[in-house]
Scaffold this active site. Structure first.
Site: not given
Length: 475
Positions: A249, A283
């Site tokens: 990720e 993010c």
């Protein structure tokens, strides 16, 4: 009292004992909070051996046992949320309400995995011959190595730990050395919940050295990482050289498309608040704003006015809405983004500078009139800076949204079903949020495409990376 920092190996908490240590500081006050011990090579070997030994029994554990432990961790998360959240604010910097909210939401992650791990099913395939039986089994992959970041230290760690343990794997976790208290709290909760020794191990150290050692070990069968694209690519290449499965990720640069038929005032206020969540160190933070030219001025006014009301300060102050940047190095990085923008003709309409106070504080910043090749439009700022640009054509703005190698999250604001469908179909992103922020729930998959990662965490996909498929046929 700040969390006592230690290694956690084979069910034992291990303090410094002469090991190298890191000094942990508060990014808001620069006060020293504690000393974090680094794992020695012998410690890493012990953790690998403990995880391998524990896997031999844990792989055969009842899903009901795994579920019971995960349920207990969810309960403990809620009971200890205030204490864990306060320590997270001390070493990471985010406002206390955000820290406590992170813990409470992660209790749901523990509950979700507790339920899903009871539903890891195989299947029977009808044979071509009546004498044959054909079955597909789903089995735990083995010992996992996980590496988690500092921006959401509790959330990112517990997702991986719950998935691995729920699948029947054992795991060695290296959390963030900058904000370690949340990971320590996770270790203590699983310990108190009755997790057998060796199923979860926590180590600390120089990230490149620890990751290299663990990934190269033949004991480790799966690697999970959350962090930057360059580091993720390096770890994935190392894992690939040893034929190890990965879940990655990685970073993003989330485009925001606000169309002229959107609820402009609502979108401006929501996006401004979301932009400064965790000081922009998220993010999936909105980072490239494309605003339709017909409503650009209205959106800009509402966006800036909302950010002007944001109170920046120490996360323990109940009035604080945005805390400091987590690291000293992030402040000059923010200044570099602003300087590049100005050099290329951008206009700073709000903020644009570090705050003149103790700690790693940078003001909420809005920059307009930027070219597409500026740093802010091509590199993830990971801070409280928002670049705003105009657009007029739907096809063109979707092309701009897809112009970078990233594809983690995206945001669309429109009241047109046709436009929403076209944008959600056209945007190359692992997650598309339309008129709200709906990602990262336990029951929904979280992950990116292109350079933003491999695989998903959460949802029914949560165990995919931790299970292998075995076909059994017999007569």
């Amino acid at each position: 009292m700040y969390e006592t920092l230690a290694l956690y190996i084979d069910g034992e908490f291990i303090d410094g004992g002469g090991r190298k240590t890191d000094e942990i500081t508060n990014p808001a006050t620069l006060d020293v909070l504690g000393q974090l011990p680094h794992a020695t090579t012998a410690d890493l070997d012990r953790a690998l051996a403990a995880a391998a030994r524990a896997f031999e029994s844990w792989r055969h554990s009842s899903p009901m046992q795994r579920s019971e432990i995960l349920r207990k961790v969810g309960q403990l998360s809620r009971e200890r949320a205030q204490e864990i959240g306060r320590n997270m604010t001390l070493d990471q910097g985010k406002p206390l309400a955000e820290s406590v909210g992170e813990i409470m939401s992660c209790a749901d992650h523990a509950d979700w995995h507790a339920e899903e791990c009871r539903r890891i099913y195989g299947r029977v395939i009808l044979p071509r011959s009546p004498e044959v039986r054909q079955m597909v089994l789903r089995e735990p992959i083995g010992v996992c190595a996980a590496f988690t970041p500092w921006n959401f230290p509790y959330n990112q760690a517990i997702r991986k730990v719950c998935a691995a343990i729920g699948a029947g794997c054992t795991i060695i976790l290296k959390g963030p050395e900058d904000s370690p208290s949340a990971v320590m709290a996770i270790a203590r909760m699983f310990h108190d919940a009755g997790l057998p020794p060796g199923v979860l191990n926590v180590v600390w150290g120089v990230p490149s050295e620890v990751s290299d050692y663990l990934i190269r070990s033949p004991i480790v069968r799966k690697v999970s990482f959350t962090g930057s694209v360059p580091v993720g690519k390096h770890l994935a290449s190392l894992a690939g050289a040893h034929m190890k499965r990965v879940t990655m990720e990685l970073g993003g640069h989330s485009p925001v498309l606000v169309f002229d038929d959107a609820d402009v005032d609502r979108a401006a206020k929501q996006l401004a608040r979301f932009k400064v969540r965790n000081a922009g160190q998220v993010c999936v933070s909105p980072t490239r704003f494309y605003i339709h030219e017909k409503i650009y001025d209205q959106f800009l006014e509402g966006f800036v006015n909302t950010l002007k009301t944001v109170k920046v300060g120490d996360g323990l102050d109940p009035d604080t809405q945005m805390g400091p940047l987590a690291h000293e190095r992030r402040v000059p990085t923010m200044q570099k983004f602003v300087e590049n923008a100005v050099q290329l003709g951008g206009k700073v309409v709000l903020g644009g500078e570090a705050l003149d106070r103790k700690g790693h504080f940078f003001s909420p910043t809005v920059v307009t009139d930027l070219p597409e090749n500026s740093m802010l439009m091509t590199e993830e700022p990971f801070g409280p800076i928002a670049p705003l640009t105009r657009f007029s054509d739907t096809d063109d703005v979707i092309k701009k949204a897809n112009s970078l190698p990233f594809g983690l999250s995206s945001y669309v604001f429109t009241n047109s079903l046709q436009t929403a469908t076209k944008a959600s179909n056209g945007i190359e992103s692992g997650m598309v949020n339309i008129n709200h922020f709906g990602s990262a729930l336990p029951e929904t998959p979280f992950g990116g495409v292109k350079d933003s990662g491999i695989g998903s965490e959460g949802g029914t996909e949560t165990f995919d990376g931790y299970l292998v498929t075995k076909f059994v046929t017999h007569v």
